[in-house]
Structures are given as C-alpha cells and as structure tokens.
Scaffold this motif. Structure first.
Motif, PDB file in Angstrom:
ATOM      1  N   LEU A   1     -54.664  53.457  40.654  1.00 41.76           N
ATOM      2  CA  LEU A   1     -53.401  52.772  40.384  1.00 41.76           C
ATOM      3  C   LEU A   1     -52.442  52.874  41.565  1.00 41.76           C
ATOM      4  O   LEU A   1     -51.822  51.881  41.957  1.00 41.76           O
ATOM      5  N   LYS A   2     -52.326  54.067  42.134  1.00 40.83           N
ATOM      6  CA  LYS A   2     -51.398  54.264  43.251  1.00 40.83           C
ATOM      7  C   LYS A   2     -51.819  53.441  44.461  1.00 40.83           C
ATOM      8  O   LYS A   2     -50.978  52.802  45.112  1.00 40.83           O
ATOM      9  N   THR A   3     -53.127  53.434  44.769  1.00 46.01           N
ATOM     10  CA  THR A   3     -53.617  52.697  45.940  1.00 46.01           C
ATOM     11  C   THR A   3     -53.360  51.211  45.787  1.00 46.01           C
ATOM     12  O   THR A   3     -52.833  50.552  46.700  1.00 46.01           O
ATOM     13  N   VAL A   4     -53.724  50.665  44.640  1.00 44.98           N
ATOM     14  CA  VAL A   4     -53.533  49.231  44.414  1.00 44.98           C
ATOM     15  C   VAL A   4     -52.051  48.889  44.355  1.00 44.98           C
ATOM     16  O   VAL A   4     -51.602  47.895  44.966  1.00 44.98           O
ATOM     17  N   GLU A   5     -51.278  49.684  43.647  1.00 46.17           N
ATOM     18  CA  GLU A   5     -49.837  49.444  43.535  1.00 46.17           C
ATOM     19  C   GLU A   5     -49.179  49.418  44.899  1.00 46.17           C
ATOM     20  O   GLU A   5     -48.374  48.514  45.211  1.00 46.17           O
ATOM     21  N   ASN A   6     -49.498  50.383  45.755  1.00 49.63           N
ATOM     22  CA  ASN A   6     -48.887  50.451  47.082  1.00 49.63           C
ATOM     23  C   ASN A   6     -49.206  49.214  47.915  1.00 49.63           C
ATOM     24  O   ASN A   6     -48.352  48.704  48.649  1.00 49.63           O
ATOM     25  N   ILE A   7     -50.433  48.724  47.806  1.00 45.41           N
ATOM     26  CA  ILE A   7     -50.815  47.530  48.568  1.00 45.41           C
ATOM     27  C   ILE A   7     -50.064  46.304  48.050  1.00 45.41           C
ATOM     28  O   ILE A   7     -49.560  45.486  48.840  1.00 45.41           O
ATOM     29  N   LEU A   8     -49.955  46.168  46.745  1.00 45.83           N
ATOM     30  CA  LEU A   8     -49.245  45.017  46.188  1.00 45.83           C
ATOM     31  C   LEU A   8     -47.761  45.040  46.557  1.00 45.83           C
ATOM     32  O   LEU A   8     -47.164  43.992  46.843  1.00 45.83           O
ATOM     33  N   VAL A   9     -47.172  46.229  46.581  1.00 48.96           N
ATOM     34  CA  VAL A   9     -45.774  46.365  46.998  1.00 48.96           C
ATOM     35  C   VAL A   9     -45.643  46.053  48.485  1.00 48.96           C
ATOM     36  O   VAL A   9     -44.734  45.312  48.918  1.00 48.96           O
ATOM     37  N   GLU A  10     -46.561  46.592  49.282  1.00 40.61           N
ATOM     38  CA  GLU A  10     -46.544  46.343  50.729  1.00 40.61           C
ATOM     39  C   GLU A  10     -46.630  44.853  51.040  1.00 40.61           C
ATOM     40  O   GLU A  10     -45.933  44.338  51.923  1.00 40.61           O
ATOM     41  N   LYS A  11     -47.471  44.149  50.290  1.00 35.76           N
ATOM     42  CA  LYS A  11     -47.660  42.713  50.514  1.00 35.76           C
ATOM     43  C   LYS A  11     -46.638  41.856  49.764  1.00 35.76           C
ATOM     44  O   LYS A  11     -46.695  40.627  49.810  1.00 35.76           O
ATOM     45  N   GLN A  12     -45.728  42.522  49.068  1.00 35.07           N
ATOM     46  CA  GLN A  12     -44.619  41.863  48.364  1.00 35.07           C
ATOM     47  C   GLN A  12     -45.108  40.860  47.320  1.00 35.07           C
ATOM     48  O   GLN A  12     -44.569  39.758  47.187  1.00 35.07           O
ATOM     49  N   VAL A  13     -46.116  41.276  46.551  1.00 36.26           N
ATOM     50  CA  VAL A  13     -46.633  40.410  45.498  1.00 36.26           C
ATOM     51  C   VAL A  13     -46.616  41.118  44.143  1.00 36.26           C
ATOM     52  O   VAL A  13     -47.188  40.618  43.181  1.00 36.26           O
ATOM     53  N   ARG A  14     -45.937  42.239  44.038  1.00 33.10           N
ATOM     54  CA  ARG A  14     -45.958  43.051  42.813  1.00 33.10           C
ATOM     55  C   ARG A  14     -44.948  42.597  41.772  1.00 33.10           C
ATOM     56  O   ARG A  14     -45.150  42.783  40.574  1.00 33.10           O
ATOM     57  N   ASN A  15     -43.871  41.958  42.178  1.00 30.69           N
ATOM     58  CA  ASN A  15     -42.712  41.780  41.308  1.00 30.69           C
ATOM     59  C   ASN A  15     -43.008  41.035  40.006  1.00 30.69           C
ATOM     60  O   ASN A  15     -42.466  41.373  38.962  1.00 30.69           O
ATOM     61  N   GLY A  16     -43.850  40.002  40.043  1.00 25.42           N
ATOM     62  CA  GLY A  16     -44.080  39.217  38.835  1.00 25.42           C
ATOM     63  C   GLY A  16     -45.055  39.825  37.863  1.00 25.42           C
ATOM     64  O   GLY A  16     -45.212  39.333  36.739  1.00 25.42           O
ATOM     65  N   LEU A  17     -45.719  40.897  38.246  1.00 26.57           N
ATOM     66  CA  LEU A  17     -46.772  41.493  37.427  1.00 26.57           C
ATOM     67  C   LEU A  17     -46.167  42.363  36.332  1.00 26.57           C
ATOM     68  O   LEU A  17     -45.417  43.291  36.603  1.00 26.57           O
ATOM     69  N   GLU A  18     -46.519  42.057  35.074  1.00 23.88           N
ATOM     70  CA  GLU A  18     -45.975  42.825  33.962  1.00 23.88           C
ATOM     71  C   GLU A  18     -46.664  44.163  33.789  1.00 23.88           C
ATOM     72  O   GLU A  18     -46.025  45.164  33.458  1.00 23.88           O
ATOM     73  N   GLN A  19     -47.991  44.187  33.959  1.00 23.13           N
ATOM     74  CA  GLN A  19     -48.713  45.437  33.711  1.00 23.13           C
ATOM     75  C   GLN A  19     -49.927  45.561  34.614  1.00 23.13           C
ATOM     76  O   GLN A  19     -50.721  44.631  34.738  1.00 23.13           O
ATOM     77  N   LEU A  20     -50.038  46.711  35.241  1.00 25.75           N
ATOM     78  CA  LEU A  20     -51.203  47.112  36.021  1.00 25.75           C
ATOM     79  C   LEU A  20     -51.723  48.391  35.384  1.00 25.75           C
ATOM     80  O   LEU A  20     -50.999  49.384  35.296  1.00 25.75           O
ATOM     81  N   CYS A  21     -52.962  48.369  34.908  1.00 23.16           N
ATOM     82  CA  CYS A  21     -53.481  49.528  34.182  1.00 23.16           C
ATOM     83  C   CYS A  21     -54.959  49.724  34.506  1.00 23.16           C
ATOM     84  O   CYS A  21     -55.569  48.943  35.231  1.00 23.16           O
ATOM     85  N   VAL A  22     -55.518  50.782  33.933  1.00 22.05           N
ATOM     86  CA  VAL A  22     -56.897  51.174  34.196  1.00 22.05           C
ATOM     87  C   VAL A  22     -57.699  51.101  32.900  1.00 22.05           C
ATOM     88  O   VAL A  22     -57.203  51.437  31.824  1.00 22.05           O
ATOM     89  N   ALA A  23     -58.950  50.666  33.021  1.00 22.33           N
ATOM     90  CA  ALA A  23     -59.891  50.710  31.900  1.00 22.33           C
ATOM     91  C   ALA A  23     -60.707  51.992  31.986  1.00 22.33           C
ATOM     92  O   ALA A  23     -61.063  52.430  33.083  1.00 22.33           O
ATOM     93  N   TYR A  24     -61.021  52.563  30.837  1.00 20.08           N
ATOM     94  CA  TYR A  24     -61.734  53.832  30.770  1.00 20.08           C
ATOM     95  C   TYR A  24     -63.082  53.671  30.082  1.00 20.08           C
ATOM     96  O   TYR A  24     -63.336  52.685  29.392  1.00 20.08           O
ATOM     97  N   GLN A  25     -63.909  54.682  30.232  1.00 17.79           N
ATOM     98  CA  GLN A  25     -65.215  54.683  29.587  1.00 17.79           C
ATOM     99  C   GLN A  25     -65.111  54.998  28.097  1.00 17.79           C
ATOM    100  O   GLN A  25     -65.887  54.479  27.285  1.00 17.79           O
ATOM    101  N   ASP A  26     -64.155  55.805  27.728  1.00 15.85           N
ATOM    102  CA  ASP A  26     -64.143  56.367  26.371  1.00 15.85           C
ATOM    103  C   ASP A  26     -62.953  55.927  25.531  1.00 15.85           C
ATOM    104  O   ASP A  26     -62.660  56.515  24.495  1.00 15.85           O
TER     105      ASP A  26
END
Length: 259
Positions: free
Chosen positions: A226-251
């Motif tokens: 999450l941190k890696t992807v979030e930082n890149i989206l912020v760096e590229k200035q494309v994060r603002n419109g995204l409502e939710q960024l989350c992770v899928a799990y196995q269990d």
C-alpha cells in the motif's frame, strides 16, 4: 456493477463481478465448499453464478473448478490453450465450456474483453468487464504489461490488480535462485513498484477503487504494498480522485465495491 475479491494469493484465487442478481466468477482456486461459503458471506448462492472466467491453468486458480462447474452446471469461459493445459482431473466434464476465440463477447447485459497476461502459463488472460458505461479490470499473474494492454485497461472505474512482491524481500528470501528469477522475469509477477507505475499510467478521474491482489505471503507485506503504490500515485499526482486503495488477502474477503 459490483465486484469483490474472495481469495487472493498463492493458496488460491477467486473474485467476482456482479450485475443485478447475476454473478460472474473469475477463477475458482479453492474448494467449492470454501468458495460457496465465502460467497454466502456476500449473500450470494450458487444459483446466481452465471459463468466462471478462467485466467490460466495454474493450480491456485483451478482447485475448485471441476466440482463447481459440474455440480451446478455453470459454463466455463476461457481459451482453448488454457483449457487444454488444465490437468484432466481438474477439467469440467459435464458443464458447457466456451472458448473465447475472439478477445470479446457479450453475455446478457455484460461486455467482456480479454487481454493477454505475460506469465509462465500457456495463454493466460486478464479480463475487462463493462456495463452501463462502467468498467472493472482484473489483471494478475503477469510480469509485464504491454502498451496495447495498458490502452485496453485504462480509465476503469475499478481495478483488481497484481502487487505481488517487494524485490528486496524476494532477493533475500529462501526461495531457490531459479524461482526468484522466474518471479522477477517478464513471465513472473508484478512487483509493488511496477504495479504503482502501471496504475499511475492507467487510472483516470473516473477510477474510484483499486484492490491490490495476489500479494506474496513470503515476499511482501500489505502495509509495504500500500505504501509503495500510494507514494507513486501521489508522486505522479494521480491519487486525488481515488476513493479507496486497499489490499486483498488470502483468508478474508474484501468489501463489496460498487461502480
């Protein structure tokens, strides 16, 4: 249109797209019993499943395929190469198998387009689902995404997309060297960083939800992905419109996302 991830990772994968009461599964990589129990958590029963779309023939995507399709007479959609490389014991035998000879089809009120994945499978597929001007993309198990595929998957309202590993954790892991090389190759899996830069190139102002999927249990951490992807989206200035960024799990199941 709604979507959710039920299972995600090397121990089994399955997600779904829902339009009205109709449910379309992507992969059936756990037992039918576990799969139906997970669907029940989202108030879905087997009679609502109108099709299974198979990405590729690896065991973590087909473990429950035969029982599910044959017991409940659910059609399987994939391509001929993929079907022919499913182990015989895992192939549906009494349900209908539809080969996607072209890269698109209409199914009831849903338009489905396929895109190629770059993986050590025979002819693997990613999927784009569209209805009522809404678009959801499922893309995992790929080590490389071409410009043509980027064009096809750009501007979706929702993404289930691979963020498999952190390269440093992978290189420090106990995996044999040839396995590490495979994962890092163009026929392996997208890293967190690769996922982030891919998303930065394809999301648009209409993109509301992104689910990071197929995280390695040994070579990744949810917080790190999450941190890696979030930082890149912020760096590229494309994060603002995204409502939710989350992770899928196995269990555990993700939330149900509506677009």
């Amino acid at each position: 249109m709604q979507f959710a991830v039920l299972f995600s990772g090397s121990s089994g994968n399955s997600s779904y797209v829902r339009v009205g009461d109709d449910v379309y599964l992507i992969d059936a990589g756990v037992s039918t019993k576990r799969l139906l129990a997970a669907l029940a958590e989202h108030n879905i029963d087997a009679q609502q499943i109108k099709a299974v779309f198979l990405t590729h023939e690896h065991s973590d995507h087909i473990a429950g395929l035969r029982v599910l399709c044959d017991k409940y007479n659910i059609p399987l959609y994939t391509n001929e190469q993929t079907f022919n490389h499913i182990p015989v014991k895992s192939r549906p035998v009494s349900s209908q198998v539809i080969f996607m000879e072209h890269n698109f089809l209409y199914l009831d009120q849903l338009y489905i387009k396929t895109v190629p994945i770059s993986h050590d499978a025979k002819d693997g597929l990613g999927y784009v689902f569209e209805t009522n001007n809404k678009k959801v993309v499922y893309l995992t198990d790929t080590g490389y995404v071409s410009e043509a595929v980027k064009h096809e998957i750009a501007g979706a309202d929702g993404y289930i997309i691979e963020s498999n590993h952190d390269p440093e954790l992978l290189l420090q892991s106990a995996y044999p060297w040839h396995v590490r090389q495979r994962i890092l190759s163009d026929q392996g899996h997208l890293s967190n960083e690769s996922c982030g830069y891919l998303l930065a190139n394809i999301i648009s102002t209409s993109t509301r939800f992104v689910v990071l999927a197929h995280l390695s249990e040994n070579n990744n951490l949810a917080e790190l992905a999450l941190k890696t992807v979030e930082n890149i989206l912020v760096e590229k200035q494309v994060r603002n419109g995204l409502e939710q960024l989350c992770v899928a799990y196995q269990d555990r199941r993700t939330a149900i996302f509506t677009v």
